[in-house]
Design a protein around this motif. Sequence first.
Motif, PDB file in Angstrom:
ATOM      1  N   UNK A  37       6.871 -10.361  28.535  1.00 42.50           N
ATOM      2  CA  UNK A  37       5.639 -10.387  29.331  1.00 42.50           C
ATOM      3  C   UNK A  37       4.743 -11.533  28.892  1.00 42.50           C
ATOM      4  N   UNK A  38       5.295 -12.741  28.908  1.00 40.77           N
ATOM      5  CA  UNK A  38       4.533 -13.936  28.562  1.00 40.77           C
ATOM      6  C   UNK A  38       4.036 -14.583  29.841  1.00 40.77           C
ATOM      7  N   UNK A  39       2.768 -14.456  30.073  1.00 39.85           N
ATOM      8  CA  UNK A  39       2.150 -15.041  31.252  1.00 39.85           C
ATOM      9  C   UNK A  39       0.649 -15.101  31.041  1.00 39.85           C
ATOM     10  N   UNK A  40      -0.020 -15.843  31.897  1.00 44.88           N
ATOM     11  CA  UNK A  40      -1.480 -15.924  31.895  1.00 44.88           C
ATOM     12  C   UNK A  40      -1.933 -15.729  33.334  1.00 44.88           C
ATOM     13  N   UNK A  41      -3.109 -15.148  33.497  1.00 50.95           N
ATOM     14  CA  UNK A  41      -3.657 -14.926  34.841  1.00 50.95           C
ATOM     15  C   UNK A  41      -5.048 -15.517  34.908  1.00 50.95           C
ATOM     16  N   UNK A  42      -5.347 -16.164  36.026  1.00 55.27           N
ATOM     17  CA  UNK A  42      -6.703 -16.656  36.246  1.00 55.27           C
ATOM     18  C   UNK A  42      -7.119 -16.344  37.686  1.00 55.27           C
ATOM     19  N   UNK A  43      -8.405 -16.113  37.859  1.00 56.62           N
ATOM     20  CA  UNK A  43      -8.948 -15.821  39.180  1.00 56.62           C
ATOM     21  C   UNK A  43      -8.908 -17.088  40.032  1.00 56.62           C
ATOM     22  N   UNK A  52      -6.604  -8.982  45.173  1.00 51.43           N
ATOM     23  CA  UNK A  52      -7.016 -10.082  44.314  1.00 51.43           C
ATOM     24  C   UNK A  52      -6.111 -11.271  44.614  1.00 51.43           C
ATOM     25  N   UNK A  53      -6.697 -12.446  44.685  1.00 48.52           N
ATOM     26  CA  UNK A  53      -5.936 -13.684  44.810  1.00 48.52           C
ATOM     27  C   UNK A  53      -6.014 -14.351  43.443  1.00 48.52           C
ATOM     28  N   UNK A  54      -4.869 -14.409  42.751  1.00 45.87           N
ATOM     29  CA  UNK A  54      -4.835 -14.893  41.376  1.00 45.87           C
ATOM     30  C   UNK A  54      -3.733 -15.932  41.200  1.00 45.87           C
ATOM     31  N   UNK A  55      -3.889 -16.737  40.155  1.00 43.60           N
ATOM     32  CA  UNK A  55      -2.823 -17.661  39.776  1.00 43.60           C
ATOM     33  C   UNK A  55      -2.182 -17.104  38.516  1.00 43.60           C
ATOM     34  N   UNK A  56      -0.865 -16.989  38.564  1.00 41.68           N
ATOM     35  CA  UNK A  56      -0.103 -16.476  37.441  1.00 41.68           C
ATOM     36  C   UNK A  56       0.701 -17.627  36.851  1.00 41.68           C
ATOM     37  N   UNK A  71       5.556 -12.782  40.658  1.00 40.96           N
ATOM     38  CA  UNK A  71       5.115 -11.541  41.311  1.00 40.96           C
ATOM     39  C   UNK A  71       5.103 -10.383  40.320  1.00 40.96           C
ATOM     40  N   UNK A  72       6.174 -10.266  39.572  1.00 48.25           N
ATOM     41  CA  UNK A  72       6.287  -9.182  38.589  1.00 48.25           C
ATOM     42  C   UNK A  72       5.186  -9.317  37.533  1.00 48.25           C
ATOM     43  N   UNK A  73       4.973 -10.543  37.054  1.00 47.12           N
ATOM     44  CA  UNK A  73       3.941 -10.783  36.049  1.00 47.12           C
ATOM     45  C   UNK A  73       2.547 -10.487  36.598  1.00 47.12           C
ATOM     46  N   UNK A  74       2.305 -10.814  37.865  1.00 48.92           N
ATOM     47  CA  UNK A  74       0.996 -10.563  38.474  1.00 48.92           C
ATOM     48  C   UNK A  74       0.679  -9.073  38.498  1.00 48.92           C
ATOM     49  N   UNK A  75       1.616  -8.268  38.956  1.00 48.02           N
ATOM     50  CA  UNK A  75       1.387  -6.820  39.026  1.00 48.02           C
ATOM     51  C   UNK A  75       1.239  -6.244  37.620  1.00 48.02           C
ATOM     52  N   UNK A  76       2.071  -6.692  36.692  1.00 50.55           N
ATOM     53  CA  UNK A  76       1.957  -6.231  35.302  1.00 50.55           C
ATOM     54  C   UNK A  76       0.571  -6.564  34.750  1.00 50.55           C
ATOM     55  N   UNK A 140       7.397 -27.831  25.578  1.00 50.45           N
ATOM     56  CA  UNK A 140       8.517 -27.691  24.641  1.00 50.45           C
ATOM     57  C   UNK A 140       9.833 -27.670  25.398  1.00 50.45           C
ATOM     58  N   UNK A 141      10.610 -26.604  25.188  1.00 50.63           N
ATOM     59  CA  UNK A 141      11.917 -26.486  25.836  1.00 50.63           C
ATOM     60  C   UNK A 141      11.865 -25.673  27.121  1.00 50.63           C
ATOM     61  N   UNK A 142      10.674 -25.274  27.535  1.00 53.76           N
ATOM     62  CA  UNK A 142      10.579 -24.465  28.746  1.00 53.76           C
ATOM     63  C   UNK A 142       9.497 -24.985  29.674  1.00 53.76           C
ATOM     64  N   UNK A 143       9.418 -24.357  30.837  1.00 54.85           N
ATOM     65  CA  UNK A 143       8.427 -24.732  31.836  1.00 54.85           C
ATOM     66  C   UNK A 143       7.328 -23.683  31.908  1.00 54.85           C
ATOM     67  N   UNK A 144       6.143 -24.153  32.196  1.00 62.97           N
ATOM     68  CA  UNK A 144       5.006 -23.286  32.488  1.00 62.97           C
ATOM     69  C   UNK A 144       4.669 -23.579  33.945  1.00 62.97           C
ATOM     70  N   UNK A 145       4.796 -22.540  34.793  1.00 62.98           N
ATOM     71  CA  UNK A 145       4.632 -22.725  36.225  1.00 62.98           C
ATOM     72  C   UNK A 145       3.535 -21.784  36.740  1.00 62.98           C
ATOM     73  N   UNK A 146       2.572 -22.360  37.476  1.00 60.81           N
ATOM     74  CA  UNK A 146       1.485 -21.581  38.055  1.00 60.81           C
ATOM     75  C   UNK A 146       1.726 -21.321  39.525  1.00 60.81           C
ATOM     76  N   UNK A 147       1.676 -20.059  39.912  1.00 59.29           N
ATOM     77  CA  UNK A 147       1.902 -19.653  41.291  1.00 59.29           C
ATOM     78  C   UNK A 147       0.742 -18.770  41.737  1.00 59.29           C
TER      79      UNK A 147
END
Length: 174
Positions: A37-43, A52-56, A71-76, A140-147
């Motif tokens: 469950x590694x994610x960040x949420x912003x309004x 709510x309209x959010x960026x995950x 989607x899964x991260x947003x609901x969590x 680093x070795x991964x991507x951080x993607x905002x949706x």
Amino acid sequence: MQTILKKINLTIILLIVTVSVCSAQKNKKANNDTEAWRYEIEAVQTGTQGSYLIKVWSYSKKPDVAIEQAKKNAVHGIIFRGFIGSQSVAGQKPLANNGNLEVEKEDFFKSFFANGGKYMKFVSMSHDGAVAAGDRMKVGKEYKVGVVVSVNVSTLRKDLEDAGVIKALGSGFN
């Protein structure tokens, strides 16, 4: 002629099996990325009534997996973390008041967040799931993607209340 048809049928069957195996591996990868469950949420902005309209921001070694898991991260996040507001949008507390709820109701949430699980009923991609140029970065070795997604919080809350997972808003006054 029959030999050619048999070869074509065999080729089609092998293609279907290959696609199925690849899809299963992608889902397994996505689930492994989500387990932490590694994610960040912003309004982003105020959504329609009850949403709510959010960026995950999701993390994965493959950007398409991060987008898929948004989607899964947003609901969590709406259930367990809430989010901090911005200058124009108020922040929101998590729906769950109990910090141990995810562990206490593990069986419920395991099926709820399974691939294609019930969580899908409460969330949709905004802008057809398109990712802005600045919302996909290599870290680093991964991507951080905002949706940007929309979460129907009023329906989600009602569903969790009906399932006995969270208490109704007015239950503290009884």
